[in-house]
Write a protein that holds these residues in place. Structure first.
Motif, PDB file in Angstrom:
ATOM      1  N   GLU A 268     -28.612 -24.152  62.968  1.00 28.94           N
ATOM      2  CA  GLU A 268     -27.161 -23.502  62.745  1.00 28.94           C
ATOM      3  C   GLU A 268     -27.266 -22.965  61.513  1.00 28.94           C
ATOM      4  OE1 GLU A 268     -22.950 -25.081  62.080  1.00 28.94           O
ATOM      5  OE2 GLU A 268     -23.634 -25.595  63.947  1.00 28.94           O
ATOM      6  N   LYS A 269     -27.857 -23.590  60.483  1.00 29.26           N
ATOM      7  CA  LYS A 269     -28.271 -23.331  59.220  1.00 29.26           C
ATOM      8  C   LYS A 269     -28.777 -21.799  58.884  1.00 29.26           C
ATOM      9  CE  LYS A 269     -30.219 -24.219  54.482  1.00 29.26           C
ATOM     10  NZ  LYS A 269     -30.110 -22.994  54.214  1.00 29.26           N
TER      11      LYS A 269
ATOM     12  N   GLU B 228     -28.738 -19.511  61.538  1.00 25.99           N
ATOM     13  CA  GLU B 228     -27.637 -18.668  61.852  1.00 25.99           C
ATOM     14  C   GLU B 228     -26.705 -18.250  60.647  1.00 25.99           C
ATOM     15  OE1 GLU B 228     -25.964 -20.712  65.221  1.00 25.99           O
ATOM     16  OE2 GLU B 228     -27.749 -20.091  66.582  1.00 25.99           O
ATOM     17  N   LYS B 229     -26.240 -19.229  60.024  1.00 26.22           N
ATOM     18  CA  LYS B 229     -25.362 -18.980  59.055  1.00 26.22           C
ATOM     19  C   LYS B 229     -25.945 -18.172  57.954  1.00 26.22           C
ATOM     20  CE  LYS B 229     -22.354 -23.202  59.572  1.00 26.22           C
ATOM     21  NZ  LYS B 229     -22.147 -24.027  58.859  1.00 26.22           N
ATOM     22  N   ASP B 230     -27.315 -18.288  57.452  1.00 23.65           N
ATOM     23  CA  ASP B 230     -28.138 -17.751  56.523  1.00 23.65           C
ATOM     24  C   ASP B 230     -28.093 -16.264  56.806  1.00 23.65           C
ATOM     25  OD1 ASP B 230     -28.049 -19.846  55.061  1.00 23.65           O
ATOM     26  OD2 ASP B 230     -30.066 -20.376  55.557  1.00 23.65           O
TER      27      ASP B 230
ATOM     28  N   ILE C  10     -24.781 -14.570  56.626  1.00 24.23           N
ATOM     29  CA  ILE C  10     -24.391 -14.134  55.226  1.00 24.23           C
ATOM     30  C   ILE C  10     -25.516 -12.882  54.437  1.00 24.23           C
ATOM     31  CG2 ILE C  10     -24.880 -15.244  52.901  1.00 24.23           C
ATOM     32  CD1 ILE C  10     -24.016 -17.574  54.035  1.00 24.23           C
TER      33      ILE C  10
ATOM     34  N   ASN D 202     -13.268 -22.064  53.824  1.00 21.32           N
ATOM     35  CA  ASN D 202     -14.590 -22.391  53.608  1.00 21.32           C
ATOM     36  C   ASN D 202     -15.021 -21.502  52.814  1.00 21.32           C
ATOM     37  OD1 ASN D 202     -17.110 -23.154  53.724  1.00 21.32           O
ATOM     38  ND2 ASN D 202     -17.564 -22.762  55.606  1.00 21.32           N
TER      39      ASN D 202
ATOM     40  N   PRO E 146     -19.423 -19.599  51.739  1.00 20.96           N
ATOM     41  CA  PRO E 146     -20.340 -18.349  52.204  1.00 20.96           C
ATOM     42  C   PRO E 146     -19.693 -17.148  51.585  1.00 20.96           C
ATOM     43  CG  PRO E 146     -19.686 -19.638  54.340  1.00 20.96           C
ATOM     44  CD  PRO E 146     -19.158 -20.209  53.071  1.00 20.96           C
TER      45      PRO E 146
END
Length: 60
Positions: free
Chosen positions: A15-16, A18-20, A23, A48, A51
């Motif tokens: 998941e990290k 995917e977030k990166d 971004i 949040n 990001p």
């Protein structure tokens, strides 16, 4: 969503990652919009800000 972005997200192992990827893509899109003279960028943080902070640091 762009096919390249979908492919990049599907290749992620966590998941990290995917977030990166999200971004990174957002930073590139913001830079492109600014290059073309878009006067304002507006972000929804959805309680949040992390990001959005990373994006702002990269583009300003």
């Amino acid at each position: 969503m762009p096919e390249d972005l979908c492919d990049a997200v599907h290749a992620c192992k966590s998941e990290k990652e995917e977030k990166d990827i999200g971004i990174e893509w957002t930073i590139n899109q913001c830079k492109e919009l600014m290059k073309f003279g878009v006067p304002v960028l507006h972000f929804y943080t959805m309680s949040n800000a992390g990001p959005t902070k990373r994006i702002a640091e990269a583009i300003f």
